[in-house]
Design a protein around this motif. Sequence first.
Motif, PDB file in Angstrom:
ATOM      1  N   SER A 139    -115.970  58.492 -21.880  1.00 36.11           N
ATOM      2  CA  SER A 139    -116.311  57.773 -20.920  1.00 36.11           C
ATOM      3  C   SER A 139    -115.604  56.724 -20.376  1.00 36.11           C
ATOM      4  CB  SER A 139    -117.328  57.049 -21.716  1.00 36.11           C
ATOM      5  OG  SER A 139    -118.278  56.279 -20.792  1.00 36.11           O
ATOM      6  N   VAL A 140    -115.728  56.320 -19.021  1.00 35.54           N
ATOM      7  CA  VAL A 140    -114.515  55.390 -18.366  1.00 35.54           C
ATOM      8  C   VAL A 140    -115.017  53.907 -18.567  1.00 35.54           C
ATOM      9  CG1 VAL A 140    -115.598  55.773 -16.181  1.00 35.54           C
ATOM     10  CG2 VAL A 140    -113.376  55.137 -16.334  1.00 35.54           C
ATOM     11  N   ILE A 141    -114.265  53.126 -18.549  1.00 35.51           N
ATOM     12  CA  ILE A 141    -114.236  51.650 -18.633  1.00 35.51           C
ATOM     13  C   ILE A 141    -113.643  51.281 -17.467  1.00 35.51           C
ATOM     14  CG2 ILE A 141    -115.309  51.276 -20.952  1.00 35.51           C
ATOM     15  CD1 ILE A 141    -112.482  50.569 -21.917  1.00 35.51           C
ATOM     16  N   HIS A 142    -113.954  50.309 -16.794  1.00 34.95           N
ATOM     17  CA  HIS A 142    -113.075  50.167 -15.700  1.00 34.95           C
ATOM     18  C   HIS A 142    -113.186  48.521 -15.324  1.00 34.95           C
ATOM     19  CE1 HIS A 142    -117.091  50.941 -14.134  1.00 34.95           C
ATOM     20  NE2 HIS A 142    -116.674  50.170 -13.192  1.00 34.95           N
ATOM     21  N   GLU A 143    -112.370  48.234 -14.227  1.00 32.46           N
ATOM     22  CA  GLU A 143    -112.629  46.984 -13.477  1.00 32.46           C
ATOM     23  C   GLU A 143    -112.215  47.541 -12.031  1.00 32.46           C
ATOM     24  OE1 GLU A 143    -109.888  44.179 -16.811  1.00 32.46           O
ATOM     25  OE2 GLU A 143    -108.964  44.784 -14.777  1.00 32.46           O
ATOM     26  N   ILE A 144    -112.937  46.683 -11.056  1.00 30.14           N
ATOM     27  CA  ILE A 144    -113.045  46.795  -9.923  1.00 30.14           C
ATOM     28  C   ILE A 144    -112.874  45.546  -8.888  1.00 30.14           C
ATOM     29  CG2 ILE A 144    -114.176  47.711  -7.719  1.00 30.14           C
ATOM     30  CD1 ILE A 144    -115.217  49.834  -9.444  1.00 30.14           C
ATOM     31  N   ILE A 145    -111.887  45.372  -8.349  1.00 31.53           N
ATOM     32  CA  ILE A 145    -111.675  44.053  -7.603  1.00 31.53           C
ATOM     33  C   ILE A 145    -111.694  44.427  -5.892  1.00 31.53           C
ATOM     34  CG2 ILE A 145    -110.334  42.001  -6.869  1.00 31.53           C
ATOM     35  CD1 ILE A 145    -108.917  42.233  -9.650  1.00 31.53           C
ATOM     36  N   MET A 146    -112.636  44.003  -5.479  1.00 31.12           N
ATOM     37  CA  MET A 146    -112.853  44.015  -3.921  1.00 31.12           C
ATOM     38  C   MET A 146    -112.247  42.894  -3.419  1.00 31.12           C
ATOM     39  SD  MET A 146    -114.380  47.180  -3.898  1.00 31.12           S
ATOM     40  CE  MET A 146    -114.589  47.221  -2.017  1.00 31.12           C
ATOM     41  N   LEU A 147    -111.205  43.258  -2.585  1.00 30.58           N
ATOM     42  CA  LEU A 147    -110.315  42.069  -2.325  1.00 30.58           C
ATOM     43  C   LEU A 147    -110.747  41.425  -0.993  1.00 30.58           C
ATOM     44  CD1 LEU A 147    -106.833  43.913  -2.554  1.00 30.58           C
ATOM     45  CD2 LEU A 147    -107.849  42.232  -4.219  1.00 30.58           C
ATOM     46  N   ASP A 148    -110.985  40.054  -1.299  1.00 33.32           N
ATOM     47  CA  ASP A 148    -111.477  39.248  -0.196  1.00 33.32           C
ATOM     48  C   ASP A 148    -110.459  38.266   0.117  1.00 33.32           C
ATOM     49  OD1 ASP A 148    -111.571  37.217  -2.088  1.00 33.32           O
ATOM     50  OD2 ASP A 148    -113.724  37.170  -2.147  1.00 33.32           O
ATOM     51  N   HIS A 149    -110.746  37.318   1.141  1.00 31.91           N
ATOM     52  CA  HIS A 149    -109.617  36.270   1.567  1.00 31.91           C
ATOM     53  C   HIS A 149    -109.145  35.436   0.263  1.00 31.91           C
ATOM     54  CE1 HIS A 149    -107.371  33.515   3.964  1.00 31.91           C
ATOM     55  NE2 HIS A 149    -108.161  32.558   3.415  1.00 31.91           N
ATOM     56  N   LYS A 150    -110.135  34.978  -0.842  1.00 34.37           N
ATOM     57  CA  LYS A 150    -109.803  34.304  -1.575  1.00 34.37           C
ATOM     58  C   LYS A 150    -108.898  35.046  -2.619  1.00 34.37           C
ATOM     59  CE  LYS A 150    -110.497  30.113  -3.473  1.00 34.37           C
ATOM     60  NZ  LYS A 150    -109.977  29.110  -3.268  1.00 34.37           N
ATOM     61  N   CYS A 151    -109.097  36.060  -2.810  1.00 34.72           N
ATOM     62  CA  CYS A 151    -108.479  36.966  -3.991  1.00 34.72           C
ATOM     63  C   CYS A 151    -106.885  37.004  -3.230  1.00 34.72           C
ATOM     64  CB  CYS A 151    -108.975  38.295  -3.963  1.00 34.72           C
ATOM     65  SG  CYS A 151    -110.589  38.589  -4.901  1.00 34.72           S
ATOM     66  N   ARG A 152    -106.737  37.278  -2.045  1.00 32.57           N
ATOM     67  CA  ARG A 152    -105.550  37.248  -1.338  1.00 32.57           C
ATOM     68  C   ARG A 152    -104.561  36.028  -1.653  1.00 32.57           C
ATOM     69  NH1 ARG A 152    -106.180  42.076   0.876  1.00 32.57           N
ATOM     70  NH2 ARG A 152    -108.426  42.661   1.640  1.00 32.57           N
ATOM     71  N   GLU A 153    -105.406  34.928  -1.599  1.00 30.46           N
ATOM     72  CA  GLU A 153    -104.821  33.610  -1.608  1.00 30.46           C
ATOM     73  C   GLU A 153    -104.274  33.514  -3.128  1.00 30.46           C
ATOM     74  OE1 GLU A 153    -107.150  30.380  -0.794  1.00 30.46           O
ATOM     75  OE2 GLU A 153    -107.650  30.828   1.423  1.00 30.46           O
ATOM     76  N   PHE A 154    -104.990  33.961  -4.249  1.00 33.13           N
ATOM     77  CA  PHE A 154    -104.468  33.885  -5.617  1.00 33.13           C
ATOM     78  C   PHE A 154    -103.438  34.924  -5.477  1.00 33.13           C
ATOM     79  CE2 PHE A 154    -109.091  32.497  -6.306  1.00 33.13           C
ATOM     80  CZ  PHE A 154    -108.818  31.306  -6.971  1.00 33.13           C
ATOM     81  N   MET A 155    -103.451  35.748  -5.065  1.00 33.62           N
ATOM     82  CA  MET A 155    -102.331  36.966  -5.246  1.00 33.62           C
ATOM     83  C   MET A 155    -100.952  36.215  -4.592  1.00 33.62           C
ATOM     84  SD  MET A 155    -103.600  40.702  -4.689  1.00 33.62           S
ATOM     85  CE  MET A 155    -104.237  40.473  -3.026  1.00 33.62           C
ATOM     86  N   VAL A 156    -101.296  35.745  -3.572  1.00 32.91           N
ATOM     87  CA  VAL A 156     -99.964  35.024  -2.992  1.00 32.91           C
ATOM     88  C   VAL A 156     -99.436  34.101  -3.700  1.00 32.91           C
ATOM     89  CG1 VAL A 156     -99.243  33.803  -0.795  1.00 32.91           C
ATOM     90  CG2 VAL A 156    -100.382  35.725  -0.474  1.00 32.91           C
ATOM     91  N   ASN A 157    -100.224  33.148  -4.254  1.00 34.16           N
ATOM     92  CA  ASN A 157     -99.770  32.101  -4.925  1.00 34.16           C
ATOM     93  C   ASN A 157     -99.452  32.267  -6.277  1.00 34.16           C
ATOM     94  OD1 ASN A 157    -100.088  30.156  -2.649  1.00 34.16           O
ATOM     95  ND2 ASN A 157    -102.221  30.042  -3.113  1.00 34.16           N
ATOM     96  N   ASP A 158     -99.494  33.479  -6.807  1.00 31.35           N
ATOM     97  CA  ASP A 158     -99.318  34.206  -8.266  1.00 31.35           C
ATOM     98  C   ASP A 158    -100.249  33.355  -9.420  1.00 31.35           C
ATOM     99  OD1 ASP A 158     -97.896  35.504 -10.183  1.00 31.35           O
ATOM    100  OD2 ASP A 158     -96.285  34.442 -10.402  1.00 31.35           O
ATOM    101  N   ASP A 159    -101.309  33.018  -8.948  1.00 31.93           N
ATOM    102  CA  ASP A 159    -102.250  32.322  -9.844  1.00 31.93           C
ATOM    103  C   ASP A 159    -103.320  33.210 -10.526  1.00 31.93           C
ATOM    104  OD1 ASP A 159    -103.952  30.670 -11.059  1.00 31.93           O
ATOM    105  OD2 ASP A 159    -104.670  29.452  -9.251  1.00 31.93           O
ATOM    106  N   LEU A 160    -102.688  34.121 -11.432  1.00 36.58           N
ATOM    107  CA  LEU A 160    -103.917  35.229 -11.994  1.00 36.58           C
ATOM    108  C   LEU A 160    -104.917  34.403 -12.812  1.00 36.58           C
ATOM    109  CD1 LEU A 160    -101.172  37.828 -13.246  1.00 36.58           C
ATOM    110  CD2 LEU A 160    -102.568  37.893 -11.250  1.00 36.58           C
ATOM    111  N   ILE A 161    -104.483  33.319 -13.594  1.00 37.68           N
ATOM    112  CA  ILE A 161    -105.632  32.668 -14.211  1.00 37.68           C
ATOM    113  C   ILE A 161    -106.913  32.207 -13.277  1.00 37.68           C
ATOM    114  CG2 ILE A 161    -106.025  30.521 -15.828  1.00 37.68           C
ATOM    115  CD1 ILE A 161    -103.021  31.130 -16.912  1.00 37.68           C
ATOM    116  N   GLY A 162    -106.565  31.561 -12.243  1.00 38.09           N
ATOM    117  CA  GLY A 162    -107.349  31.048 -11.317  1.00 38.09           C
ATOM    118  C   GLY A 162    -108.107  32.217 -10.724  1.00 38.09           C
TER     119      GLY A 162
END
Length: 173
Positions: free
Chosen positions: A102-125
């Motif tokens: 059986s598959v267990i998964h994570e899916i992240i649909m990227l929105d503007h806020k997600c992109r900000e967290f990625m650019v700022n390297d804020d994985l916890i936030g």
Amino acid sequence: TSGHLTIATLHTSSAASVATTLVEDLQVPRSRLADPYLFVSFIYQRLVPKVCQQCAIPAESYPDKGAEWNRLKDFLQQDFAAVRFKNPEGCKACLNGNKGKSVIHEIIMLDHKCREFMVNDDLIGWEKYLISKGWLSTKDHAIMKVREGIVDPFDAELIVGSLNVNTQETFEY
């Protein structure tokens, strides 16, 4: 860019760590992660063995009711009655109590806020933000499959660590 949908795979430890892998291993500039036309989503998946439904052992009939059994019972509470453990002897329909995956998964649909967290390297936030939006981790999906009696809790913990979300322990059985 041609505008064609492209699907690629990476080896990572979570959906959110795709961004880290792209930056650190593939040298993608963080500013490119903010491009809404570059990435639509990040998906992470793992396969976990399914218990054979013909010979699975119900939680209350499990022979070893030691500390690990009690820990799971305390964590899963009212859902514990539906938990199924694999039968190590198996039956004619399975292999050592497992039948399929059986598959267990994570899916992240990227929105503007997600992109900000990625650019700022804020994985916890980013994770806190995703959870506030109802995002489910692989651990959350593993817990769901354990509660439904699809996956043996000990097999799930070998993949995602402790099912108790308050700990990050990894168990070896």
